[in-house]
Motif scaffolding. Structure first.
Motif, short mmCIF file in Angstrom:
data_model
loop_
_atom_site.label_atom_id
_atom_site.label_comp_id
_atom_site.label_asym_id
_atom_site.label_seq_id
_atom_site.Cartn_x
_atom_site.Cartn_y
_atom_site.Cartn_z
N LEU A 31 -71.24 36.06 -9.60
CA LEU A 31 -72.47 36.61 -8.73
C LEU A 31 -72.63 35.50 -7.95
O LEU A 31 -72.88 34.55 -8.39
N ASP A 32 -73.10 35.98 -6.65
CA ASP A 32 -73.37 34.89 -5.69
C ASP A 32 -74.71 35.72 -5.33
O ASP A 32 -74.85 36.12 -4.28
N GLN A 33 -75.87 35.24 -6.04
CA GLN A 33 -77.07 35.83 -5.53
C GLN A 33 -78.14 34.60 -5.81
O GLN A 33 -78.04 33.91 -6.85
N ASP A 34 -79.18 34.93 -4.88
CA ASP A 34 -80.11 33.49 -4.94
C ASP A 34 -81.13 33.76 -6.20
O ASP A 34 -81.74 33.08 -6.84
N ASN A 35 -81.05 35.07 -6.75
CA ASN A 35 -82.25 35.16 -7.85
C ASN A 35 -81.60 35.08 -9.39
O ASN A 35 -82.12 35.36 -10.44
N VAL A 36 -80.14 34.41 -9.51
CA VAL A 36 -79.57 34.28 -10.77
C VAL A 36 -79.29 32.80 -10.85
O VAL A 36 -78.67 32.08 -9.74
N THR A 37 -79.52 32.19 -11.79
CA THR A 37 -78.98 30.83 -11.72
C THR A 37 -78.59 30.63 -13.21
O THR A 37 -78.61 30.90 -14.33
N MET A 38 -77.21 29.93 -13.00
CA MET A 38 -76.38 30.08 -14.31
C MET A 38 -76.62 28.57 -14.82
O MET A 38 -76.79 27.50 -14.25
N LEU A 39 -76.71 28.71 -16.33
CA LEU A 39 -76.88 27.41 -16.80
C LEU A 39 -75.60 27.17 -17.60
O LEU A 39 -75.02 27.66 -18.42
N LYS A 40 -75.10 25.95 -17.32
CA LYS A 40 -73.72 25.53 -17.67
C LYS A 40 -73.97 24.58 -19.08
O LYS A 40 -74.69 23.79 -18.93
N LEU A 41 -73.19 25.02 -20.01
CA LEU A 41 -73.25 24.03 -21.17
C LEU A 41 -72.14 23.03 -21.35
O LEU A 41 -71.05 23.32 -20.67
N PRO A 42 -72.35 21.98 -22.00
CA PRO A 42 -71.28 20.88 -22.04
C PRO A 42 -69.99 21.69 -22.85
O PRO A 42 -70.11 22.68 -23.78
N PRO A 43 -68.78 21.00 -22.72
CA PRO A 43 -67.52 21.59 -23.38
C PRO A 43 -68.10 21.60 -25.03
O PRO A 43 -68.46 20.51 -25.60
N TYR A 44 -67.43 22.38 -25.55
CA TYR A 44 -67.69 22.77 -27.11
C TYR A 44 -68.99 22.51 -27.47
O TYR A 44 -69.22 21.26 -28.24
N SER A 45 -69.95 23.32 -27.16
CA SER A 45 -71.08 22.88 -27.72
C SER A 45 -71.92 24.54 -28.35
O SER A 45 -72.83 24.87 -27.82
N PRO A 46 -71.39 24.87 -29.46
CA PRO A 46 -71.60 26.15 -30.05
C PRO A 46 -73.31 26.00 -30.60
O PRO A 46 -73.95 27.17 -30.31
N GLU A 47 -73.62 24.93 -30.74
CA GLU A 47 -75.01 24.94 -31.30
C GLU A 47 -76.15 25.11 -29.95
O GLU A 47 -77.32 25.41 -30.49
#
Length: 87
Positions: free
Chosen positions: A11-27
């Motif tokens: 998605l390339d939208q202004d109203n959506v912010t993706m939160l990226k998690l660190p590698p292998y962080s199931p918690e």
């Protein structure tokens, strides 16, 4: 989003912010917390007769959890990610 190749933002939208998690962080991944809860409360320490019995037990557990929206909210809530604006 955990950074897996199939979890790349499409998605390339202004109203959506993706939160990226660190590698292998199931918690940190709320979806992983839901699966952990299902396993701990409905699926662990059991023997199943067949594959269909496993699928049936997983569906029963999922449906039971879906009826408890406050529980889902408490399992998936993160202080660093305020989802209250969505719900």
């Amino acid at each position: 989003m955990d950074g897996a190749l199939w979890h790349q933002p499409s998605l390339d939208q202004d109203n959506v912010t993706m939160l990226k998690l660190p590698p292998y962080s199931p918690e940190l991944n709320p979806a992983e917390q839901v699966w952990q809860y299902l396993k701990q409360h409905w699926l662990s320490n059991r023997c199943f007769e067949s594959y269909d019995a496993i699928v049936d037990a997983a569906c029963d557990a999922w449906n039971a959890l879906c009826n408890q929206t406050n529980l889902i909210r408490s399992i998936t809530q993160r202080e660093w990610c305020d989802l209250s604006v969505i719900f």
